[in-house]
Design a protein around this motif. Sequence first.
Motif, short mmCIF file in Angstrom:
data_model
loop_
_atom_site.label_atom_id
_atom_site.label_comp_id
_atom_site.label_asym_id
_atom_site.label_seq_id
_atom_site.Cartn_x
_atom_site.Cartn_y
_atom_site.Cartn_z
N TYR A 101 14.52 3.57 -4.50
CA TYR A 101 13.96 4.75 -3.94
C TYR A 101 15.25 5.66 -3.12
CZ TYR A 101 9.47 3.42 -4.78
OH TYR A 101 8.22 2.63 -5.34
N GLN A 279 1.90 5.28 -0.78
CA GLN A 279 1.29 4.10 -1.16
C GLN A 279 2.05 3.15 -1.74
OE1 GLN A 279 -1.77 6.21 -3.96
NE2 GLN A 279 -3.33 5.04 -2.58
N ASP A 280 3.09 3.79 -2.45
CA ASP A 280 4.19 2.73 -3.20
C ASP A 280 5.06 1.88 -1.89
OD1 ASP A 280 3.47 3.36 -5.47
OD2 ASP A 280 4.99 4.90 -5.83
#
Length: 606
Positions: A101, A279-280
């Motif tokens: 990310y 959520q990830d």
Amino acid sequence: MAHRRHLFSLRLGHALREVLAESRYGRSGLVRDLVAGVTVGIIAIPLAMALAIAIGVAPQYGLYSAFIAGFLIPFTGGSRYSVSGPTAAFIVILVPVVQQYGLAGLLIASILAGAMQMLMALMRLGRYIQYIPESVTLGFTAGIAVVIAVLQVKDFMGLEIAAMPHSFAGKVAVLAQALPTFALPSLCVGLATLAVMLAWPRLKTPLPPHLPAVLVGTLLAVALNSRGLDVATISSTFHYSLNGTESAGIPPLLPDFQWPWLRTQPGEVALTFSWPLVQDMLSAAFAIAMLGAIESLLCAVVLDGMTGTKHSANSELMGQGIGNVVAPFFGGITATAAIARSAANVKAGAQSPLAAMVHALVVLVALVSLSGLLSYLPMASMAALLVVVAWNMSEAPKALRLLRNAPLSDVLVFAVCFALTVAVDMVIAITAGVVLASLLFMKNIAEMTRVKEVSDNRKLVDVEIPAGWQVFKINGPLFFAAAELVFSELSLRCREQRGVVLYLDSVPILDAGGLSAMNRFLAECAERNTDVYLADFQFQPLKTLAKAGFNPEARGCQVFPTLSAALAQLVESTRETAQVSRKTHKADEERSRGASHEDLPGCTAV
């Protein structure tokens, strides 16, 4: 409402308020805090940069965390001597987040973790962290140390690797393939730094080994670079853009406020903040929060032992949470208390959280005024620092003692946590370790619960027990893991008995599972017409029975406050039964004699 405000004030800034309220803290204490803060701040500068690099972000983000979170946490926390900032323990968790990310994802995960820590503090869960077994903490810290050491091989040897795989096995394979590309100048710098780090403590000087080691490595790198032998440094590896101009090294500026999901590094794209993104991140955030809570509170416990003070666990968790929520808005990465820096803080003479706050200001000054000099730091020296940090955090001597001396169950937990941390994931390692340790603990506790017949023990049973009756003493907690076995054994041993007395004064706990097993035992006894006396319940089991609406008459048993009362009732019931039996027998005999007279010839009834 006033009570709630009082509780919150205890959590927020507990340590600082406690120190400032003491009359003995004065000018001398402030001077010692200033000296300790400067000392630890100098130590923290290269470490914060090295840890940021190990995570996969530019070194300035480690400095941002060291002075923002490093200031807020002691200001709002509950430990007098803890020094917070980036730590090596987070590397294993944060590297995959950055790889997937980028910096934005790392900052979002840090905020979520901080919010979880604040929630833990509000729920007053700080004291429960101590229930995590040592075999679990040693297992995952040793695993973290191995992963950190492996990650440093690239910069330590100057290997040419474009990207590192996610899996540990993949990392090892790529490093092995890249070994022929090692750079001798970088390797020499790394070895020189490592040698000074290992040899310096033997001189017994108050100056910590980080500084002379980095200085030697930097001077050697400058000398080699001047002769055309390339050694990677901060300036040659990292760049930043300012007003459209590309510059090498780290920016000599304070970080600006920016939404965390919009902050990126070169080659990264900004994220769109959304619920699916949150959520990830939840899994990684939970691991960060738990690891940060464990490390910070263990650090506080160690410092309490060194200084004879007492920390506030929930206040410290609240401070950790605040620091990790605020810092990412200014580019600061995940922070927690660092045992090595905190111990150095104590040894340097710190008296209060002001020392840790001064340490943060020293890092701030270095960022603004010494960024040019910091750019000369070689990457190999940064890697050497982290190799030593990894060795120290592994606590290898303690782990070896555990493997040699601990019970097999603890060794198994250690091995599982270590293997899962290295080969799989920190989240899974912590979860599996705690669950496995809990199951083994329950097994051990369940095995402690025993049933013993005491019918012939005259110290406990001072009356003659009638035939067909037995007295049993239960020792240990009757919880779900133990009660089923205990009452199954009792059921077998009481199968042919008229009655049984259960002596329960050594049963400290009766849970719902234990109550259910006891009810099944009572039902079986009722079917066999076996009388049951329950004697001498402790307070907690009585409370469980009362809450469950336990009715002895409905269950076909009797409850007595003491064993003596139960035995007295047994003797009395036996005596009454015997009297009734004798009367019945006499009446039967009389009826029998009367019937026999009627049957004699020539006799009439009178």
